[in-house]
Design a protein around this motif. Structure first.
Motif, PDB file in Angstrom:
ATOM      1  N   PHE A 283       0.822  -1.212   0.000  1.00 25.24           N
ATOM      2  CA  PHE A 283       0.000   0.000   0.000  1.00 25.24           C
ATOM      3  C   PHE A 283       0.860   1.267   0.000  1.00 25.24           C
ATOM      4  CE2 PHE A 283      -3.426  -2.833   1.563  1.00 25.24           C
ATOM      5  CZ  PHE A 283      -4.388  -2.499   0.608  1.00 25.24           C
ATOM      6  N   VAL A 284       1.998   1.244   0.677  1.00 25.88           N
ATOM      7  CA  VAL A 284       2.907   2.398   0.653  1.00 25.88           C
ATOM      8  C   VAL A 284       3.433   2.630  -0.754  1.00 25.88           C
ATOM      9  CG1 VAL A 284       5.153   3.244   1.418  1.00 25.88           C
ATOM     10  CG2 VAL A 284       3.563   2.256   3.079  1.00 25.88           C
ATOM     11  N   ALA A 285       3.789   1.536  -1.447  1.00 27.01           N
ATOM     12  CA  ALA A 285       4.277   1.664  -2.820  1.00 27.01           C
ATOM     13  C   ALA A 285       3.182   2.205  -3.738  1.00 27.01           C
ATOM     14  CB  ALA A 285       4.767   0.302  -3.317  1.00 27.01           C
ATOM     15  N   LYS A 286       1.951   1.724  -3.565  1.00 24.49           N
ATOM     16  CA  LYS A 286       0.834   2.219  -4.370  1.00 24.49           C
ATOM     17  C   LYS A 286       0.547   3.686  -4.089  1.00 24.49           C
ATOM     18  CE  LYS A 286      -0.763  -1.019  -7.064  1.00 24.49           C
ATOM     19  NZ  LYS A 286      -0.875  -0.791  -8.528  1.00 24.49           N
ATOM     20  N   ALA A 287       0.634   4.086  -2.823  1.00 21.53           N
ATOM     21  CA  ALA A 287       0.394   5.481  -2.467  1.00 21.53           C
ATOM     22  C   ALA A 287       1.460   6.389  -3.072  1.00 21.53           C
ATOM     23  CB  ALA A 287       0.361   5.642  -0.941  1.00 21.53           C
ATOM     24  N   ASP A 288       2.706   5.944  -3.048  1.00 27.99           N
ATOM     25  CA  ASP A 288       3.786   6.728  -3.650  1.00 27.99           C
ATOM     26  C   ASP A 288       3.612   6.851  -5.163  1.00 27.99           C
ATOM     27  OD1 ASP A 288       4.980   7.132  -1.225  1.00 27.99           O
ATOM     28  OD2 ASP A 288       6.343   5.414  -1.399  1.00 27.99           O
ATOM     29  N   LEU A 289       3.102   5.786  -5.786  1.00 29.53           N
ATOM     30  CA  LEU A 289       2.968   5.768  -7.245  1.00 29.53           C
ATOM     31  C   LEU A 289       1.717   6.485  -7.733  1.00 29.53           C
ATOM     32  CD1 LEU A 289       4.073   4.724  -9.959  1.00 29.53           C
ATOM     33  CD2 LEU A 289       2.713   2.631  -9.574  1.00 29.53           C
ATOM     34  N   ASN A 290       0.572   6.230  -7.082  1.00 30.65           N
ATOM     35  CA  ASN A 290      -0.712   6.738  -7.576  1.00 30.65           C
ATOM     36  C   ASN A 290      -1.391   7.750  -6.657  1.00 30.65           C
ATOM     37  OD1 ASN A 290      -0.793   3.452  -8.416  1.00 30.65           O
ATOM     38  ND2 ASN A 290      -1.024   4.935 -10.067  1.00 30.65           N
ATOM     39  N   GLY A 291      -0.890   7.926  -5.448  1.00 37.59           N
ATOM     40  CA  GLY A 291      -1.504   8.877  -4.531  1.00 37.59           C
ATOM     41  C   GLY A 291      -2.345   8.198  -3.462  1.00 37.59           C
ATOM     42  N   ILE A 292      -2.573   8.913  -2.372  1.00 39.50           N
ATOM     43  CA  ILE A 292      -3.293   8.347  -1.227  1.00 39.50           C
ATOM     44  C   ILE A 292      -4.751   8.071  -1.556  1.00 39.50           C
ATOM     45  CG2 ILE A 292      -3.860  10.630  -0.301  1.00 39.50           C
ATOM     46  CD1 ILE A 292      -3.047   7.456   1.719  1.00 39.50           C
ATOM     47  N   TRP A 293      -5.368   8.935  -2.422  1.00 37.84           N
ATOM     48  CA  TRP A 293      -6.780   8.733  -2.767  1.00 37.84           C
ATOM     49  C   TRP A 293      -6.966   7.438  -3.555  1.00 37.84           C
ATOM     50  CZ3 TRP A 293      -9.845  11.186   0.153  1.00 37.84           C
ATOM     51  CH2 TRP A 293      -9.538  12.473   0.590  1.00 37.84           C
ATOM     52  N   TYR A 294      -6.018   7.113  -4.395  1.00 33.42           N
ATOM     53  CA  TYR A 294      -6.082   5.860  -5.158  1.00 33.42           C
ATOM     54  C   TYR A 294      -6.129   4.664  -4.203  1.00 33.42           C
ATOM     55  CZ  TYR A 294      -4.682   2.127  -8.381  1.00 33.42           C
ATOM     56  OH  TYR A 294      -4.629   0.968  -9.116  1.00 33.42           O
ATOM     57  N   GLY A 299      -8.538   2.396  -6.262  1.00 32.83           N
ATOM     58  CA  GLY A 299      -8.358   2.640  -7.683  1.00 32.83           C
ATOM     59  C   GLY A 299      -9.537   3.285  -8.377  1.00 32.83           C
ATOM     60  N   ARG A 300     -10.645   3.517  -7.679  1.00 29.23           N
ATOM     61  CA  ARG A 300     -11.833   4.101  -8.314  1.00 29.23           C
ATOM     62  C   ARG A 300     -11.613   5.548  -8.724  1.00 29.23           C
ATOM     63  NH1 ARG A 300     -13.697   0.843  -4.179  1.00 29.23           N
ATOM     64  NH2 ARG A 300     -15.064  -0.880  -4.826  1.00 29.23           N
ATOM     65  N   THR A 301     -10.622   6.193  -8.129  1.00 27.29           N
ATOM     66  CA  THR A 301     -10.357   7.594  -8.483  1.00 27.29           C
ATOM     67  C   THR A 301      -9.876   7.720  -9.919  1.00 27.29           C
ATOM     68  OG1 THR A 301      -8.145   7.319  -7.537  1.00 27.29           O
ATOM     69  CG2 THR A 301      -9.822   8.319  -6.136  1.00 27.29           C
ATOM     70  N   MET A 302      -9.292   6.647 -10.479  1.00 27.12           N
ATOM     71  CA  MET A 302      -8.860   6.706 -11.875  1.00 27.12           C
ATOM     72  C   MET A 302     -10.060   6.872 -12.794  1.00 27.12           C
ATOM     73  SD  MET A 302      -5.847   3.795 -12.030  1.00 27.12           S
ATOM     74  CE  MET A 302      -5.503   4.214 -13.736  1.00 27.12           C
TER      75      MET A 302
END
Length: 312
Positions: A283-294, A299-302
């Motif tokens: 989740f930290v890697a995803k937050a760094d890559l796509n942002g905390i809202w993602y 992923g619905r923010t996309m």
């Protein structure tokens, strides 16, 4: 009531009286508006990359001098004691600066250090300038209404900044990689203090004074959730605990503390497992890559981003 009298012998209406209350009320109201406007000006200047981006310092310095003038024009025992304390500590500060400069090889920044010294006394100067305003309920209530409007305006601007991702309303201006929105408030520490004051004011008004302030309280709390500073979240947790302790029965308190203890034990145990470490790393890697809202919305923010891009 302390007052100044300007005697105009040629006037048919007699002497013109300028009361301390009128001066303090005018200074306080205009200071509230100008301080907030100056913070917005600071943010805009920083966002535009201007070299000079500390406009609020000028306005605050001018008003600080005017409030200090109130102390001199309308002295009393409390104000006199404060000015003696201020003068004594300032002399000690200057002596310390001189001794320090003699014993170091690098140049001492006297002006910058004096500005730091002033920060510790700024609020005290304001307080001793305006504290007697509370003795006049009508003017004091008008001043509080101005403060309420400014709290709510900044809260709405914060929420608008969150929804539309307006950079100038970010807590950390020009640092989009850091989460946080503070509206028009410039310095994150001051933004935290103002949010604490706003929440405390509306909470006290609604729950202690039993006046209708539930809606503005919720608006200010909602905006504070997006501030992005550790201080405001700690304050909200402490306020929630206080509210629970003050308004619940003994049985409810015991039950809740037991459940909190059980949850804390299992969470602490889970965080020590390899599975938890892998999940957190993901989740930290995803937050760094796509942002905390993602991460928060899976992923619905996309999808929402694509729709807003097509519409706008």
């Amino acid at each position: 009531m302390a007052q100044l009298t300007l005697d105009k012998s040629s006037s048919l209406e007699g002497p013109v009286k300028i009361t301390e209350t009128a001066i303090v009320h005018a200074l306080t109201v205009t200071a509230l508006y100008i301080f907030f406007a100056a913070d917005l000006a600071n943010k805009v200047l920083i966002y535009l990359g201007m070299d000079f981006s500390r406009a609020s310092v000028l306005f605050r310095s001018v008003y600080e001098l005017m409030f200090f003038g109130v102390l001199l024009l309308f002295p009393n025992k409390q104000r006199t004691l404060f000015m003696v304390l201020l003068a004594t500590t300032f002399v000690c500060f200057l002596i310390g600066q001189i001794v320090f400069a003699i014993n170091v090889e690098f140049p001492v920044r006297y002006v910058e250090n004096i500005l730091f010294f002033n920060k510790y006394y700024f609020l005290f100067i304001i307080y001793f300038g305006i504290y007697k305003l509370q003795e006049h309920p009508t003017l004091f209530a008008k001043t509080l209404r101005v403060m309420e409007r400014l709290f709510l305006v900044n809260a709405w601007l914060t929420l608008i900044g969150v929804v539309f991702r307006i950079d100038v309303f970010r807590t950390y201006i020009l640092q989009s990689y850091r989460f946080g929105y503070s509206g028009i408030l410039w310095v994150q520490n001051e933004a935290t203090v103002m949010c604490v004051l706003g929440i405390s004011y509306f909470y006290y008004k609604h729950f202690i004074l039993k006046q209708k302030a539930g809606r503005p309280l919720l608006i200010v709390i909602a905006a504070s959730l997006f501030l992005g500073t550790k201080g405001i979240y700690l304050f909200l947790v402490m306020l929630m605990l206080y509210h629970f302790m003050a308004n619940s029965s003994l049985k409810a308190k015991v039950l809740v503390f037991f459940l909190v203890g059980v949850i804390y034990y299992f969470v602490s145990w889970f965080l020590t497992t390899e599975l938890a470490k892998e999940v957190l790393a993901y989740f930290v890697a995803k937050a760094d890559l796509n942002g905390i809202w993602y991460v928060l919305f899976s992923g619905r923010t996309m999808y929402l981003t694509q729709i807003s891009t097509n519409v706008l």
